[in-house]
Design an enzyme around this catalytic site. Sequence first.
Site, mmCIF file in Angstrom:
data_model
loop_
_atom_site.group_PDB
_atom_site.id
_atom_site.type_symbol
_atom_site.label_atom_id
_atom_site.label_comp_id
_atom_site.label_asym_id
_atom_site.label_seq_id
_atom_site.Cartn_x
_atom_site.Cartn_y
_atom_site.Cartn_z
ATOM 1 N N ASP A 197 -2.917 6.278 -3.244
ATOM 2 C CA ASP A 197 -1.715 5.651 -2.684
ATOM 3 C C ASP A 197 -1.204 4.500 -3.545
ATOM 4 O OD1 ASP A 197 -3.715 3.807 -2.166
ATOM 5 O OD2 ASP A 197 -2.852 3.173 -0.268
ATOM 6 N N ASP A 223 -6.181 2.407 -3.021
ATOM 7 C CA ASP A 223 -7.394 2.360 -2.206
ATOM 8 C C ASP A 223 -7.601 3.620 -1.363
ATOM 9 O OD1 ASP A 223 -5.337 1.748 -0.488
ATOM 10 O OD2 ASP A 223 -6.228 -0.097 0.292
ATOM 11 N N ARG A 224 -6.574 4.474 -1.265
ATOM 12 C CA ARG A 224 -6.746 5.708 -0.486
ATOM 13 C C ARG A 224 -6.908 6.905 -1.405
ATOM 14 N NH1 ARG A 224 -2.660 5.723 4.560
ATOM 15 N NH2 ARG A 224 -2.869 3.530 5.115
ATOM 16 N N SER A 268 0.794 -1.219 0.000
ATOM 17 C CA SER A 268 0.000 0.000 0.000
ATOM 18 C C SER A 268 0.834 1.281 0.000
ATOM 19 C CB SER A 268 -0.953 -0.039 1.182
ATOM 20 O OG SER A 268 -1.862 1.013 1.090
ATOM 21 N N HIS A 269 0.711 2.061 1.070
ATOM 22 C CA HIS A 269 1.354 3.376 1.110
ATOM 23 C C HIS A 269 2.832 3.298 1.504
ATOM 24 C CE1 HIS A 269 -0.117 2.241 5.017
ATOM 25 N NE2 HIS A 269 0.800 3.007 5.552
ATOM 26 N N LYS A 274 -11.593 -0.156 0.430
ATOM 27 C CA LYS A 274 -11.681 1.272 0.205
ATOM 28 C C LYS A 274 -11.228 1.546 -1.224
ATOM 29 C CE LYS A 274 -7.347 2.030 2.834
ATOM 30 N NZ LYS A 274 -7.064 0.712 3.392
ATOM 31 N N ASP A 292 -1.516 1.269 -3.726
ATOM 32 C CA ASP A 292 -2.407 0.255 -4.294
ATOM 33 C C ASP A 292 -3.782 0.829 -4.662
ATOM 34 O OD1 ASP A 292 -3.013 0.657 -1.618
ATOM 35 O OD2 ASP A 292 -3.730 -1.376 -1.307
HETATM 36 C C1 VG1 Z 1 -3.168 2.055 8.343
HETATM 37 C C2 VG1 Z 1 -4.345 2.983 8.534
HETATM 38 C C3 VG1 Z 1 -5.652 2.213 8.400
HETATM 39 C C4 VG1 Z 1 -5.683 1.485 7.053
HETATM 40 C C5 VG1 Z 1 -4.446 0.623 6.908
HETATM 41 C C6 VG1 Z 1 -4.356 -0.042 5.564
HETATM 42 O O1 VG1 Z 1 -3.161 1.071 9.359
HETATM 43 O O2 VG1 Z 1 -4.275 3.627 9.781
HETATM 44 O O3 VG1 Z 1 -6.718 3.111 8.536
HETATM 45 O O4 VG1 Z 1 -6.822 0.676 6.941
HETATM 46 O O5 VG1 Z 1 -3.272 1.414 7.079
HETATM 47 O O6 VG1 Z 1 -4.411 0.900 4.549
HETATM 48 P P1 VG1 Z 1 -2.231 1.155 10.661
HETATM 49 O O7 VG1 Z 1 -2.433 -0.139 11.387
HETATM 50 O O8 VG1 Z 1 -0.831 1.368 10.167
HETATM 51 O O9 VG1 Z 1 -2.706 2.348 11.425
HETATM 52 V V1 VG1 Z 1 -3.566 0.644 3.140
HETATM 53 O O10 VG1 Z 1 -4.000 1.854 2.123
HETATM 54 O O11 VG1 Z 1 -2.084 0.407 3.756
HETATM 55 O O12 VG1 Z 1 -4.085 -0.886 2.562
HETATM 56 CO CO CO Z 2 -3.589 1.350 0.274
#
Ligand code: VG1
Ligand code: CO
Length: 542
Positions: free
Chosen positions: A276, A280-281, A112-113, A375, A278
């Site tokens: 981001d 989804d954000r 992801s990010h 998302k 992948d």
């Molecule tokens: C973070 C965010 C959470 C989100 C998750 C996955 O998790 O706070 O809201 O669902 O990333 O998003 P954490 O446990 O680091 O707070 V993504 O876009 O990484 O799939």
């Molecule tokens: Co993501």
Amino acid sequence: MIKTIATKPFADQKPGTSGLRKKVPVFQQPHYVENFIQSIFDALEGFKGKTLVIGGDGRYYNREVAQIAIKMAAANGFGRVLVGQNGLLSTPAASCVIRKHKAFGGIVLSASHNPGGPDGDFGIKYNISNGGPAPEKITEAIFARSKVIDRYLIADAPDVALDKIGTSEVAGMRVQVFDSVADYQALMEQLFDFDVIRDMFAGTFRMRFDAMHAATGPYAKAILEKTLGAPEGTVVNGVPLPDFGGHHPDPNLVHAKDLYDLMMSKEAPDFGAASDGDGDRNLIIGRNIFVTPSDSLALLAANAHLAPGYAKGIAGIARSMPTSMAADRVAERLKVKCYETPTGWKFFGNLLDAGLATICGEESAGTGSNHVREKDGLWAVLLWLNILGKRKESVENIVFQHWRDYGRNFYTRHDYEAIDAGQANELMAHLRSFIGKKDVSALGAKILTLSDDFAYHDPVDNSDSKGQGIRFLFKDGSRIIFRLSGTGTEGATLRVYIENYEPDPAKQGGDTQTALADLIQIARNLAEIESRTGRNAPTVIT
Ligand code: VG1
Ligand code: CO
């Protein structure tokens, strides 16, 4: 030919908030990827002859792992694999494809990010047949299996040509390489009034979409530029790169600073957005105004009826616990329920499946709806565009009007990244020691109405999730929340979430950090952040 390979367990394959995330060199250890994928398959039942979707955000190691996953799916008895062209599939598109083609599940290759590249992060997550992330029951079974695994199955076959759309076979299993964008785009066309958006772009309306060299580039180009008529160049950083161009594909004010600066400048277009790694954000910025993700969730829910897909109204809203309570006020006005879940999209799936919620969101820039079970960054952007096209007002006016109507939830998140894991756990233990106490000196004049370690009871499957963040709720409606990230790969990341409600329009202007200064100080004192971690300032403020 199917080979059975002997292996030994790795102790660290526990999925976090969103799948297993580690540094690339960890995934590159012999058998590491195979062990985890086999643990997924071993934790599942009844997939023989069925379809598995495979794709990822295009980061470094994506292609190699896609090939391994295909060969292992064949060896384990799947009947068909659907794989995105070049191994690419955004997380929301994966969810869409799993649902549309009635797949048994999907393997999404993404961190992801998190940054990518040979020294960056990689990740693997499993999604179930509703298109959503595996619930905790399954992720726990995967972890349990990974601790005792002693063999995995893999087909001894040549690599599949992932660059060409078409069908081939691996050890008797059909492999279909498909266009990563088509199904997703068709779904978006059903939900939104593309004509209204097209008319805006035909006029003077202009936007910038920063795909951050990540998965959304091809989707944004196809939909915004090719279909909706936004001028070429609207999408920037639109080519997915294995290292995201050396950047952090996290759409926030730190990592998408170029976009922010543009939107605050004289040259600002009407609308700015980013997504981001992948896809989804989403980050939403109007000319002169950054829309906090929590406000964006509330605004989208309040205005969703302007888009054809939601014209009949919404059944309910769900937000993660640390997300601001702005959405609760919208739910109240719409006379629908607002559900409060732990962090992570996996908790929304049941509510969406049961028809209890239509729109969901998180403070971390994730919003989505019942159209998929993840998302969805581009979905949020298109819903915004649909709303802008219908209301014909600026983003700034829409946000200000919303605050006047509902009040403003000042909101910020302070992240302390890569702190020592031992210190982080001690800090959380220290905070836990305040739970249930009334007179906590660090709180000054603030009156506590509740302090707890958030637990969630799922109303659909009756499962319980504990230890989801320490909350301090105050009489004046303000909140301070502390939790440790479940997606980081270095030490621990402490997230501090701070919120205050301001109903008076005369006091709704001004800077968020200033408006929340007192609460920020209380949070720092309460958690003894500086003395415990040595940090006198957060790494990232959003
Ligand atoms: C973070 C965010 C959470 C989100 C998750 C996955 O998790 O706070 O809201 O669902 O990333 O998003 P954490 O446990 O680091 O707070 V993504 O876009 O990484 O799939
Ligand atoms: Co993501």
